[in-house]
Design an enzyme around this catalytic site. Structure first.
Site, PDB file in Angstrom:
ATOM      1  N   ARG A 184      25.199   6.855  15.140  1.00  0.00           N
ATOM      2  CA  ARG A 184      24.102   6.316  14.322  1.00  0.00           C
ATOM      3  C   ARG A 184      24.287   4.819  14.233  1.00  0.00           C
ATOM      4  O   ARG A 184      25.389   4.308  14.497  1.00  0.00           O
ATOM      5  CB  ARG A 184      24.131   6.932  12.920  1.00  0.00           C
ATOM      6  N   CYS A 228       5.725 -12.069 -10.879  1.00  0.00           N
ATOM      7  CA  CYS A 228       6.923 -12.681 -11.461  1.00  0.00           C
ATOM      8  C   CYS A 228       7.770 -11.684 -12.231  1.00  0.00           C
ATOM      9  O   CYS A 228       8.716 -12.050 -12.897  1.00  0.00           O
ATOM     10  CB  CYS A 228       6.542 -13.858 -12.342  1.00  0.00           C
ATOM     11  N   SER A 275      -0.613 -14.296 -12.197  1.00  0.00           N
ATOM     12  CA  SER A 275       0.750 -13.929 -11.860  1.00  0.00           C
ATOM     13  C   SER A 275       0.983 -12.566 -12.502  1.00  0.00           C
ATOM     14  O   SER A 275       0.808 -12.408 -13.711  1.00  0.00           O
ATOM     15  CB  SER A 275       1.723 -14.967 -12.403  1.00  0.00           C
ATOM     16  N   GLY A 317      28.521  11.271   3.869  1.00  0.00           N
ATOM     17  CA  GLY A 317      29.341  12.030   2.934  1.00  0.00           C
ATOM     18  C   GLY A 317      28.602  12.550   1.717  1.00  0.00           C
ATOM     19  O   GLY A 317      29.209  13.091   0.810  1.00  0.00           O
ATOM     20  N   LYS A 354      20.848  12.685  12.498  1.00  0.00           N
ATOM     21  CA  LYS A 354      21.960  13.251  13.265  1.00  0.00           C
ATOM     22  C   LYS A 354      21.419  14.161  14.370  1.00  0.00           C
ATOM     23  O   LYS A 354      21.825  14.063  15.529  1.00  0.00           O
ATOM     24  CB  LYS A 354      22.871  14.036  12.316  1.00  0.00           C
ATOM     25  N   ARG A 392      26.122  21.415   9.779  1.00  0.00           N
ATOM     26  CA  ARG A 392      26.161  20.015   9.329  1.00  0.00           C
ATOM     27  C   ARG A 392      24.811  19.582   8.805  1.00  0.00           C
ATOM     28  O   ARG A 392      23.782  19.856   9.409  1.00  0.00           O
ATOM     29  CB  ARG A 392      26.509  19.102  10.517  1.00  0.00           C
TER      30      ARG A 392
HETATM   31  P1  ADP Z   1      29.101  13.697   7.586  1.00  0.00           P
HETATM   32  O1  ADP Z   1      27.620  13.528   7.663  1.00  0.00           O
HETATM   33  O2  ADP Z   1      29.627  13.772   6.213  1.00  0.00           O
HETATM   34  O3  ADP Z   1      29.821  12.764   8.485  1.00  0.00           O
HETATM   35  P2  ADP Z   1      29.380  15.652   9.632  1.00  0.00           P
HETATM   36  O4  ADP Z   1      28.414  16.758   9.724  1.00  0.00           O
HETATM   37  O5  ADP Z   1      29.198  14.520  10.569  1.00  0.00           O
HETATM   38  O6  ADP Z   1      29.377  15.145   8.139  1.00  0.00           O
HETATM   39  O7  ADP Z   1      30.772  16.321   9.852  1.00  0.00           O
HETATM   40  C1  ADP Z   1      31.952  16.125   9.165  1.00  0.00           C
HETATM   41  C2  ADP Z   1      33.117  16.051  10.126  1.00  0.00           C
HETATM   42  O8  ADP Z   1      33.229  17.215  10.909  1.00  0.00           O
HETATM   43  C3  ADP Z   1      32.999  14.908  11.106  1.00  0.00           C
HETATM   44  O9  ADP Z   1      34.240  14.304  11.259  1.00  0.00           O
HETATM   45  C4  ADP Z   1      32.560  15.586  12.381  1.00  0.00           C
HETATM   46  O10 ADP Z   1      32.943  14.864  13.503  1.00  0.00           O
HETATM   47  C5  ADP Z   1      33.263  16.928  12.292  1.00  0.00           C
HETATM   48  N1  ADP Z   1      32.518  17.940  13.033  1.00  0.00           N
HETATM   49  C6  ADP Z   1      31.263  18.322  12.802  1.00  0.00           C
HETATM   50  N2  ADP Z   1      30.853  19.241  13.712  1.00  0.00           N
HETATM   51  C7  ADP Z   1      31.893  19.436  14.527  1.00  0.00           C
HETATM   52  C8  ADP Z   1      32.086  20.260  15.685  1.00  0.00           C
HETATM   53  N3  ADP Z   1      31.114  21.024  16.167  1.00  0.00           N
HETATM   54  N4  ADP Z   1      33.271  20.213  16.287  1.00  0.00           N
HETATM   55  C9  ADP Z   1      34.248  19.418  15.804  1.00  0.00           C
HETATM   56  N5  ADP Z   1      34.138  18.620  14.729  1.00  0.00           N
HETATM   57  C10 ADP Z   1      32.964  18.625  14.086  1.00  0.00           C
HETATM   58 MG    MG Z   2      29.366  12.452  10.257  1.00  0.00          MG
END
Ligand code: ADP
Ligand code: MG
Ligand code: MG
Length: 877
Positions: free
Chosen positions: A338, A832, A765, A103, A24, A94
């Site tokens: 991604r 195997c 094998s 998730g 990410k 995040r």
């Molecule tokens: P996951 O890896 O579980 O998708 P994320 O870190 O991508 O978790 O974030 C979860 C949610 O929060 C996503 O829908 C993302 O778009 C939203 N989100 C994360 N950071 C921001 C931000 N800076 N502003 C608005 N929404 C955000």
């Molecule tokens: Mg996400």
């Protein structure tokens, strides 16, 4: 010396830094550099996460300092100030590991809010509803993720309020309601934790980053990593990013987009969004999202910009993208991109299309499909005639293709238990969440009431290849009572239903399932894989039917034909039992005479299916007691049939009893005790080969494999029986027939003395099932009971019976290869064990120079693709 850098602004990173910044973080940096509108922020590295664990789960002061310093830079970039009463900066925290784990770990939004900043936000925006909505979300997420106060408590409080107000949707609560809700949340928090909700943004920030590091080792992340071969040593990065708000009212919103259809692979942008919503709302299935086409009507300009960015990103990454976006008062932001998860069907179509569009080479395309996913193409559909009588009781979204039939369970836990009891399960939930992962794995199919094509249930099910129907609002689930109701009929836990993840249809009762048809994309793609790979793929098959199946899936021969499986059929087991109870060689030979024609016929059937493909036939392997009953009742019955007394038979059963049959009288040890068994099996193989060769003209070179060898002399002893018998038959028939004698390397002593063994063995094998259990010293039938403790404690990360332990067992394999080749340069080498169908193990086999892997028929395509990927990564040709 300068301090190590643990924190990078998005503008300081790039796409090549995935290992350090996570997927990410690296992509946020990369998107920033190519001019996509990304809210700015910084990434705390995976090294900081690993250091956190090394330092006894604390973030070192130098890293805390670097975080605060980057926050100051972000304040400059954004023109806002963290915790300020004039223009407060709010951020998200995040997680983001090297490999995407959707998730699996936790995110916190709207961080920086407290009783003061929320008021400033309310005044500044003139939108108190928005400010308090953001605040209540923050409290909820922070409490849940950081302080382990479960979010369901907050949801209950919110549901109570909605009920009291007589409204249904979160969006129907107004500013005053939300303000009131915040009070209630904070009171609940104080009560649960015995302290006030933390109001200092800096403190909130560090606590949240700590929580993300901690979440790397939460149980669901560990399970996910085990399923996907992700090592725990990678750690996760943490991204801190300025918030943009999709919950500012009806000109704001948030959504998820795919640059092509993740279910079918169709070349068409597929996206859904929700107005006046934030973060996970769209995937949590709280309201049903709208298709992106709606946006064109509402804001054509933003729609166009959106489409342009999606195309730019797909062209940039040269793969189907899965993106998150937010619109804040008509201004568009991208929050993530991604390479998207997709169904196997979609993966094949996209890979082939991208090559045809000139975007990828065949070699690159080969790497775009997860080998394990091909499994799902080989999964069942409903039987067409059975379907004609089936009544559709409800319809949801076709979220993950395939067909499933099973008993209804309403919780992940109960599904898991039922599955362990051998039941087929359809998990029915309002919506799923990451905690449900194990129950989802245990289910044949998943049915959810809420959520769209991008809901958690849909995404996870597609990844696992499990059939899923999502967003099926027709059914009314009562989770308490464990029932659901549709069309006036109530269905209970344990009732059968059938669901079709390709149409979204739900049926009452049981529908028979059948094997699927394979699409043209599959053929094209697999032909490329075959063209590329150098490692051959054989199959483990014991019957003509399995052989035919495997050949259809592309097997290039049989790597393991287990002859004992042929003896368990009703008409044969008597003959083998007679052989076992025989008191002397003569009566043993009489019994074996009865088995000979049957065994010969088995091989004829297999050779006919194989045409010119080779087959390795393994001689009798299991201990003899496996062919006898152990309960007195059954012993009595069998004694009558065999014409001996109960006492006599009981004595035989007792005499065959072993304390540790896995290490007992089995494999070549049987042939050492009873050479006539090996003699009969040799006759059957050689006569079958001669028969098919003369009748059909196929070029057959039987490969006879002696199991469980640990000492070259025992191999030589059995080999002499084989060659004496075979040569006599060949001479008698006056025909040309080449054959080979080899062995399994499955006892550590055989691996250690492989140079000696190779003097007698024309091929090895690797029987990595036994080799694993004997190297680890635990039985694969019992290890399941305690390995779970090892996973929990991080001692082992994966099941060594599924994924070859390359460090230990692999070392033995590598050593045998080297020693074997020293003695016999052209020795043929294969594997195997179960590992022959496991992608990472296949790669290992390629790298150490085996000639082939052998696996069960259904895994043959998986192994073919894994072998091609191994070749692309490490060319051998
Ligand atoms: P996951 O890896 O579980 O998708 P994320 O870190 O991508 O978790 O974030 C979860 C949610 O929060 C996503 O829908 C993302 O778009 C939203 N989100 C994360 N950071 C921001 C931000 N800076 N502003 C608005 N929404 C955000
Ligand atoms: Mg996400
Ligand atoms: Mg074995």
């Amino acid at each position: 010396m300068e301090n190590k850098k643990y924190v990078y602004l998005f503008s300081e990173g790039d796409a090549s830094m995935k290992n350090l910044l996570g997927g990410k973080g690296a992509n946020l940096a990369d998107m920033t550099s190519i001019g996509i509108p990304v809210p700015q922020g910084f990434t705390v590295t995976t090294e900081a996460c690993n250091k956190y664990y090394d330092d006894n789960r604390t973030i070192a002061p130098e890293i805390v300092e670097q975080i605060h310093a980057k926050m100051a830079e972000l304040e400059n970039i954004s023109g806002k100030k963290f915790g300020s009463l004039e223009n407060p900066l709010l951020v998200s925290v995040r997680s983001g590991a090297r490999a995407s784990m959707p998730g699996m770990m936790d995110t916190i939004l709207n961080l920086g809010l407290n009783d003061n900043t929320v008021e400033v936000m309310a005044n500044k925006t003139g939108n108190p509803r928005f400010a308090y909505d953001s605040y209540r979300r923050f409290i909820q997420m922070f409490a849940d993720v950081v302080m382990e106060v479960e979010k369901k408590h907050f949801e209950e409080i919110m549901d109570e309020m909605k009920e009291a107000k007589g409204v249904k949707l979160d969006t129907e609560l107004d500013a005053n309601d939300l303000k009131e809700l915040v009070k209630k949340f904070k009171a609940f928090y104080k009560n649960a934790k015995g302290e006030e909700f933390p109001s200092d943004p800096k403190e909130q920030l560090i606590a949240s980053i700590t929580a993300v590091f901690r979440s790397w080792n939460n149980p669901r992340a560990i399970v996910y990593r085990r399923m996907n071969d992700i090592p725990g040593s990678w750690g996760t990065a943490v991204n801190v990013q300025e918030m943009v708000f999709g919950n500012k009212g009806e000109t704001s919103g948030t959504g998820v987009a795919f640059s092509r259809n993740p279910s079918t692979g169709e070349k068409k942008i597929f996206a859904e969004y929700l107005m006046n919503a934030q973060g996970e709302d769209v995937v949590a299935g709280i309201r049903t999202p709208q298709p992106i086409e709606q946006l064109e009507k509402e804001n054509a300009e933003v729609y166009k910009q959106f489409m342009d960015i999606v195309n730019t990103l797909e062209n940039h990454y040269r793969d189907m993208q899965d993106m998150e976006f937010t619109i804040e008062e008509g201004k568009l932001y991208f929050l993530q991109t991604r390479n998207g998860k997709r169904t196997a069907q979609a993966a094949l179509k996209i890979a082939v299309d991208l090559v045809e569009e000139g975007m990828l080479t065949k070699e690159e395309a080969i790497l775009k499909v997860e080998p394990k996913q091909l499994d799902t193409l080989l999964h069942p559909n409903f039987d067409a005639t059975d379907m004609k009588n089936a009544a559709v009781i409800a319809k949801g979204l076709p979220a993950s293709p395939g067909a499933a039939c099973g008993k209804v369970y309403f919780t992940a836990e109960e599904s898991k238990v039922a599955h362990e009891k051998g039941e087929k399960v359809v998990l029915v939930r309002l919506e799923t969440s990451p905690e449900d992962i194990e129950g989802m794995i245990a289910s044949e199919g998943i049915l959810t009431v809420r959520g769209g094509m991008t809901s958690h249930a849909a995404v996870v099910a597609r990844g696992m290849g499990t059939c899923c129907v999502a967003g099926c609002g027709d059914i009314k689930v009562n989770e308490e009572a464990k029932t659901f109701e549709v069309g006036g009929v109530v269905y209970h836990e344990g009732d059968y239903i059938s669901i079709d993840g390709s149409t979204g249809n739900v049926y009452a009762g049981q529908i028979k399932t059948v094997e699927p048809e394979i699409s043209g994309y599959f053929g094209t793609f697999m032909a490329w894989a075959d063209e590329i790979r150098s490692l051959k793929v054989r199959t483990n098959a014991d019957t003509p039917r399995d052989t035919a199946q495997a050949v259809k899936y592309g097997a290039e021969g049989i790597g393991l034909c287990r002859t004992e499986h042929m003896f368990f059929e009703a008409d044969r087991i008597m003959a083998i039992r007679q052989m076992i109870v025989a008191k002397d060689e003569t009566s043993r030979r009489t019994a074996l005479e009865k088995l000979l024609p049957m065994q010969r016929q088995d091989f004829i059937g297999i050779y006919e299916e194989l045409v010119d493909r080779p087959a390795t036939i393994r001689f009798l392997d299991p201990p003899l007691h496996e062919f006898l009953p152990h309960v007195d009742e059954e012993i009595k019955e069998l004694a009558v049939e065999l014409g001996i007394t109960f006492e006599e038979l009981k004595a035989t059963v007792d005499s065959l009893h072993e304390f540790n049959p896995m290490m007992g009288h089995r494999g070549c040890r049987l042939a050492v005790s009873y050479p006539e068994i090996a003699e009969m099996q040799t006759r059957a193989v050689i006569e079958a080969a001669i028969d098919v060769k003369t009748r059909k003209g196929y070029d057959i070179v039987p490969e006879i494999m002696i199991p469980l060898v640990g000492e070259v002399k025992e191999l030589k002893y059995v080999k002499d029986i084989v060659t004496r018998t075979a040569d006599a038959i060949i001479a008698e028939r006056g025909i040309e027939l080449k054959y080979m004698v080899g062995t399994m390397i499955e006892i550590p002593r055989a691996a250690l003395t492989a140079d000696e063994i190779a003097k007698e063995a024309e091929f090895f094998s690797f029987g990595t099932n036994d080799l694993t259990q004997m190297t680890f010293g635990f039985s694969r039938d019992d290890a399941g009971n305690f390995l779970k403790h090892y996973y929990d404690k991080g001692i082992y990360e994966s099941d060594p019976f599924q994924r070859l332990d390359q460090t230990g067992v692999g070392k033995l394999v590598e050593m045998s290869v080297k020693l074997g080749k020293q003695t016999r340069e052209d020795i043929k080498l294969g594997i195997c064990g179960e590992h022959g169908g496991d992608p990472s193990s296949v790669e290992f086999c390629h790298n150490i120079g085996l000639n082939y892997v052998s696996c069960s028929p259904f895994r043959v395509p998986v192994a073919r693709l894994a072998a091609a990927q191994a070749e692309v990564k490490n060319p051998r040709k």
